[in-house]
Write an enzyme that holds these catalytic residues in place. Structure first.
Site, mmCIF file in Angstrom:
data_model
loop_
_atom_site.group_PDB
_atom_site.id
_atom_site.type_symbol
_atom_site.label_atom_id
_atom_site.label_comp_id
_atom_site.label_asym_id
_atom_site.label_seq_id
_atom_site.Cartn_x
_atom_site.Cartn_y
_atom_site.Cartn_z
ATOM 1 N N ASN A 330 -8.551 -0.801 2.567
ATOM 2 C CA ASN A 330 -10.096 -0.958 2.419
ATOM 3 C C ASN A 330 -10.688 -1.558 3.838
ATOM 4 O O ASN A 330 -10.113 -2.491 4.320
ATOM 5 C CB ASN A 330 -10.218 -2.239 1.541
ATOM 6 C CG ASN A 330 -11.566 -2.868 1.464
ATOM 7 O OD1 ASN A 330 -12.488 -2.261 1.188
ATOM 8 N ND2 ASN A 330 -11.810 -4.035 1.840
ATOM 9 N N GLU A 331 -11.521 -0.797 4.223
ATOM 10 C CA GLU A 331 -12.264 -1.181 5.557
ATOM 11 C C GLU A 331 -11.521 -1.592 6.585
ATOM 12 O O GLU A 331 -11.519 -2.635 7.272
ATOM 13 C CB GLU A 331 -13.307 -2.283 5.048
ATOM 14 C CG GLU A 331 -14.255 -1.761 4.212
ATOM 15 C CD GLU A 331 -15.545 -2.719 3.841
ATOM 16 O OE1 GLU A 331 -15.282 -3.896 4.166
ATOM 17 O OE2 GLU A 331 -16.171 -2.479 2.867
ATOM 18 N N ILE A 332 -10.284 -0.875 6.747
ATOM 19 C CA ILE A 332 -9.412 -1.148 8.103
ATOM 20 C C ILE A 332 -10.230 -1.170 9.323
ATOM 21 O O ILE A 332 -10.839 -0.213 9.602
ATOM 22 C CB ILE A 332 -8.133 -0.131 7.751
ATOM 23 C CG1 ILE A 332 -7.619 0.046 6.381
ATOM 24 C CG2 ILE A 332 -7.165 -0.376 9.012
ATOM 25 C CD1 ILE A 332 -6.889 -1.409 6.070
#
Length: 407
Positions: A330-332
């Site tokens: 997630n949203e790395i």
């Protein structure tokens, strides 16, 4: 934590193991003073073989130390043992933990093919001839297919067994009709008692994805979803079975048919409820990889542990019909950097090795063309917010569909 418990002497010939569904976080476990191991990630299940360290007919002490230190989460995580702990008892030859995989490669209203793979461990000390019997039961408990395979297995080696079944007029799983079947696998030596028996719930359904959308059992289905963290409001992070079920009921009653597990694998009870009630699930693994979001978060452990934590998520959850895709992040933060692209490819390939029946996605923010190389590592592109740079771009979806129509 410390728990004192007795194990009857009659179980000395059995194989016993302990499974933690979730401990937040960085947990060390001891049994009778012997260190069983360490598990850093707070959201994946883990377990140990405890047979050789037990004192049969006497008191045993299991101790768990939790080190929830520093800023390690962007949301309310809770702390400690917040999900179920199980002790399993089996014979000396048994189905490995998460050793049953069930797929449905052929699905129609007239017929379905169900493939059941079993990984069996032999700790008996001798090579044995085994009868592996699997029966499939419908939602009413009626056996609709059954078969037995004979297999020879040496000690200390895993035995891999694959059984295929055809079912006529199957009940197909969907959010509108969440029909579940049960696979029962029994292991026995010819003429002897059953050494192990496992049950796994599953659904018969097909999934497919194109640039035109999501297809369930051949029909285009629009996902109307929400993202859901693991906490239960005023109950905190404790995963009470009824509270997990109630959350799914509330989502269904509000018109949702899909949930993205933000941003970690959920409890077993939550996925069980999604199967029973009919909810599509995006099962998500991590909120960060190598680059931190908080000083003491999972990035400290990622390089050493990501494979084991991916195994835990995929092998534990692969038989849930509700799970229709794997999200690897997630949203790395490093998503547009070479390190992020390389890491995404590594995780994607490992997920495919464990389960090639579902696509791999990732939730991506900062939607600019510099993410194209990252999206190219994924089966499905996950768009978080219609944001490009510092400005809202309400038509980013239409723009990108025109720019990369095959995505």
């Amino acid at each position: 934590y410390r728990k004192t418990f007795m194990v009857p002497a009659r179980l000395k010939s059995k194989e016993l193991s302990i499974l933690f569904d979730g401990v937040y976080m960085n947990a060390d476990v001891w049994l009778n003073g012997e260190h069983l191991g360490n598990h850093p990630y707070g959201y994946t299940a883990f377990g140990y073989d405890i047979s050789d360290l037990l004192r049969y007919g006497q008191e045993n002490v299991i101790a768990v130390e939790v080190k929830n230190e520093g800023e390690n989460s962007r949301w309310y995580s809770g702390s400690g043992i917040y999900r179920h702990v199980w002790v399993s008892v089996a014979g000396p030859i048994f189905v490995a933990r998460w050793g049953t995989g069930i797929t449905t490669p052929i699905v129609s209203e007239d017929t379905a093919r169900v493939v059941v793979s079993s990984t069996i461990e032999n700790e008996s000390g001798t090579t044995q001839e085994l009868n592996i019997t699997t029966s499939l039961k419908d939602q009413y408990g009626k056996v609709v297919a059954s078969g037995t395979m004979n297999q020879s297995g040496g000690t200390g080696k895993n035995i891999e067994v694959v059984q295929e079944f055809d079912i006529k007029d199957p009940g197909l799983w969907s959010p509108d009709s969440p029909i579940l079947y049960t696979a029962v696998t029994e292991i026995a030596s010819p003429g002897s008692a059953i050494m192990d028996r496992v049950e796994n719930s599953f659904g018969i359904r097909s999934i497919g994805y194109t640039s035109e959308g999501f297809f369930l059992n051949g029909k285009n289905v629009l996902m109307k979803g929400g993202c859901m963290h693991h906490d239960n409001g005023p109950l905190g992070s404790a995963a009470f079975d009824r509270a997990e079920e109630r959350r799914v009921e509330l989502m269904k009653a509000s018109g949702f048919n899909a949930i993205r597990c933000a941003h970690n694998p959920p409890s077993q009870a939550f996925l069980d409820a999604c199967d029973r009630l009919g909810m599509l699930v995006i099962d998500e693994s991590f909120d960060m990889w190598n680059w931190q979001k908080n000083d003491a978060d999972y990035h400290l452990y990622f390089r050493e542990w990501w494979k084991r934590d991916i195994e835990s998520m995929v092998l534990r959850d692969r038989n849930h019909p509700s799970v229709v895709m794997w999200s690897i992040g997630n949203e790395i933060r490093e998503r547009a950097a070479p390190l992020g692209i390389e890491t995404s490819e590594l995780i994607r390939e490992y997920v495919r090795k464990l389960d090639d029946t579902r696509p791999v996605t990732s939730a991506v923010n900062g939607l600019n063309p510099d993410k194209d190389r990252y999206f190219a590592t994924l089966d499905l592109a996950g768009y978080n917010y219609a944001i490009g740079g510092d400005h809202w771009k309400e038509n980013i979806y239409q723009q990108d569909h025109a720019r990369v129509p095959e995505r």
